[in-house]
Design an enzyme around this catalytic site. Structure first.
Site, short mmCIF file in Angstrom:
data_model
loop_
_atom_site.label_atom_id
_atom_site.label_comp_id
_atom_site.label_asym_id
_atom_site.label_seq_id
_atom_site.Cartn_x
_atom_site.Cartn_y
_atom_site.Cartn_z
N PRO A 95 90.89 40.23 -6.14
CA PRO A 95 91.43 41.14 -5.12
C PRO A 95 90.36 41.56 -4.13
CG PRO A 95 92.30 41.71 -7.25
CD PRO A 95 91.29 40.63 -7.50
N CYS A 96 90.71 41.45 -2.83
CA CYS A 96 89.71 41.64 -1.79
C CYS A 96 89.61 43.08 -1.31
CB CYS A 96 90.02 40.74 -0.60
SG CYS A 96 91.63 41.05 0.15
N THR A 97 90.44 43.98 -1.81
CA THR A 97 90.45 45.35 -1.33
C THR A 97 89.08 46.01 -1.30
OG1 THR A 97 92.69 45.58 -2.22
CG2 THR A 97 91.54 47.60 -1.62
N PHE A 99 86.32 44.88 -0.55
CA PHE A 99 85.42 44.34 0.46
C PHE A 99 86.09 44.18 1.83
CE2 PHE A 99 84.72 42.27 -3.71
CZ PHE A 99 83.62 43.02 -4.09
N SER A 100 87.35 44.59 1.95
CA SER A 100 88.06 44.40 3.21
C SER A 100 87.75 45.54 4.18
CB SER A 100 89.57 44.33 2.96
OG SER A 100 90.04 45.57 2.46
#
Length: 389
Positions: A95-97, A99-100
């Site tokens: 899940p990229c949350t 680092f987004s």
């Protein structure tokens, strides 16, 4: 198939990277069923609806609905019918949350203290314990930012200590024929120690950062081109009506809320650079789309470049339809998503553009000797001979 090459898929979501795995032998931007020597044996995610989508499209893949932090590598291998060292690939996009850019206003994200960032360590754990021939990890570009350098360093170090050569690079999807200005980092490694060489750029055009065009390459693919042939079937909730309905309808193609500032030709309603770029953003039909977001607010674009009438006959901007979103993400038209419109956009926005995944995985498979670089498809009988060079 006796020559199937087994793959373990982590953080699989709806299966964007899985689709790339199983179609990597197909020509660019073509979904002709020619497939791939790779088969996803097992896929895991904690999102039940997304896994239902994956199962609908990959009935041969076994799924594990569970948080990866509670799934042992031995269980993954057992469900896949594999032993340590037998998987050809481990793939996945944690899940990229953490680092987004969206959410950077939260201090713990800005300081790279989000506890979900530890999911990168879970990816390393599975690679280390399963010992596949190679791996592919995908994430948002933000993972490479200075604020997250410790997480990236730990990821690379852990993978190298597990016995792999490791290369990483930020790729712009539009530069590989995807009709979307979406930047993602790919981390790729091989157990045999040979370096992975990222595929060369094939397309060129203007992006949000670059205005130069390389005439030796193909032009970026515009959204109007990829929407060609889609039926004009309206969807519930597609009309952008309400508080900013009139303003959104007046924004020209390729423009956003800045049109309605004192520097452009619209109404002087907003202050210059007072909103996110995607606010009231309309597609330019001749250019790639901006990044499709998983959970956009009601006035977050991109919206279609054409207006449609509302119930009162007033022209309004409209949201993109699911078939259009699939084309932007280069999913096959026949790929089926489970859930309502909001749920489907979340799955699509969280996915890897299929064509971008295809080009990376194809390059890896060619360099490992499993695919013919000349484009003739899988050549399993020549694997050992190729690896000797």
């Amino acid at each position: 198939m006796t020559n199937e090459l087994p793959v373990i898929s982590l953080f699989a979501g709806a299966g964007g990277l899985d689709c790339a795995v199983e179609r990597c032998a197909e020509p660019p931007l073509v979904h002709d069923g020619s497939g791939s020597p790779l088969r996803v044996r097992v896929a895991t995610d904690y999102d039940g609806t997304a896994l239902q989508t994956l199962a609908r499209n990959f009935p041969h893949t076994k799924t594990i609905l569970e948080d990866i932090r509670t799934v042992s590598t031995s269980d993954l291998l057992k469900v896949a019918g594999l032993s340590k060292g037998e998987p050809t690939l481990v793939v996945g996009g944690p899940p990229c949350t953490p680092f987004s850019k969206s959410g950077f206003w939260i201090e713990e994200k800005r300081n790279s203290q989000d506890p979900n960032a530890s999911l990168l360590d879970e990816y390393v754990r599975v690679v280390s314990e399963a010992q596949p021939e190679a791996f592919v990890l995908e994430n948002v570009q933000g993972l490479t930012y200075r604020t997250h350098q410790e997480q990236l360093r730990r990821l690379i170090t852990g993978l190298r200590e597990s016995g792999y050569s490791v290369e990483y690079k930020v790729l712009l999807a539009a530069e590989y024929g995807v009709p979307q200005l979406r930047r993602r980092v790919f981390v790729v490694g091989r157990r045999d120690g040979k370096p992975f060489h990222f595929p060369p750029i094939t397309h060129s055009g203007e992006s949000e950062r670059d205005r130069e065009y390389d005439p030796s390459k193909l032009p970026f693919v515009g959204v109007k081109e990829v929407f060609d042939g889609l039926p004009a079937t309206p969807e519930n909730g597609e009309i952008a009506d309400g508080t900013f309905g009139e303003l959104a309808a007046e924004v020209p193609p390729g423009q956003n809320y800045l049109w309605h500032t004192d520097r452009y030709g619209g109404r002087p309603v907003f202050k210059w650079r007072s909103r996110y770029w995607t606010f009231l953003l309309r597609l330019d039909p001749d250019r790639p789309s901006t990044t499709v977001q998983a959970q956009p607010g009601p006035w977050v674009g991109p919206f279609h470049w054409e207006n449609v009438p509302n119930a009162d006959g007033e022209m309004r901007a409209r949201r993109l339809r699911v078939p259009e979103l699939k084309r932007i993400m280069t999913f096959p038209d026949e790929f089926e998503f489970i859930g309502d419109r909001r749920e489907v956009q979340r799955q699509i926005g969280n996915a890897v553009p299929v064509e971008l995944g295809k080009v990376v995985i194809r390059a890896l498979m060619e360099q490992m000797g499993y695919l013919d670089p000349l484009g003739d498809g899988a050549r399993p009988e020549q694997v050992q001979e190729t690896l000797l060079f």
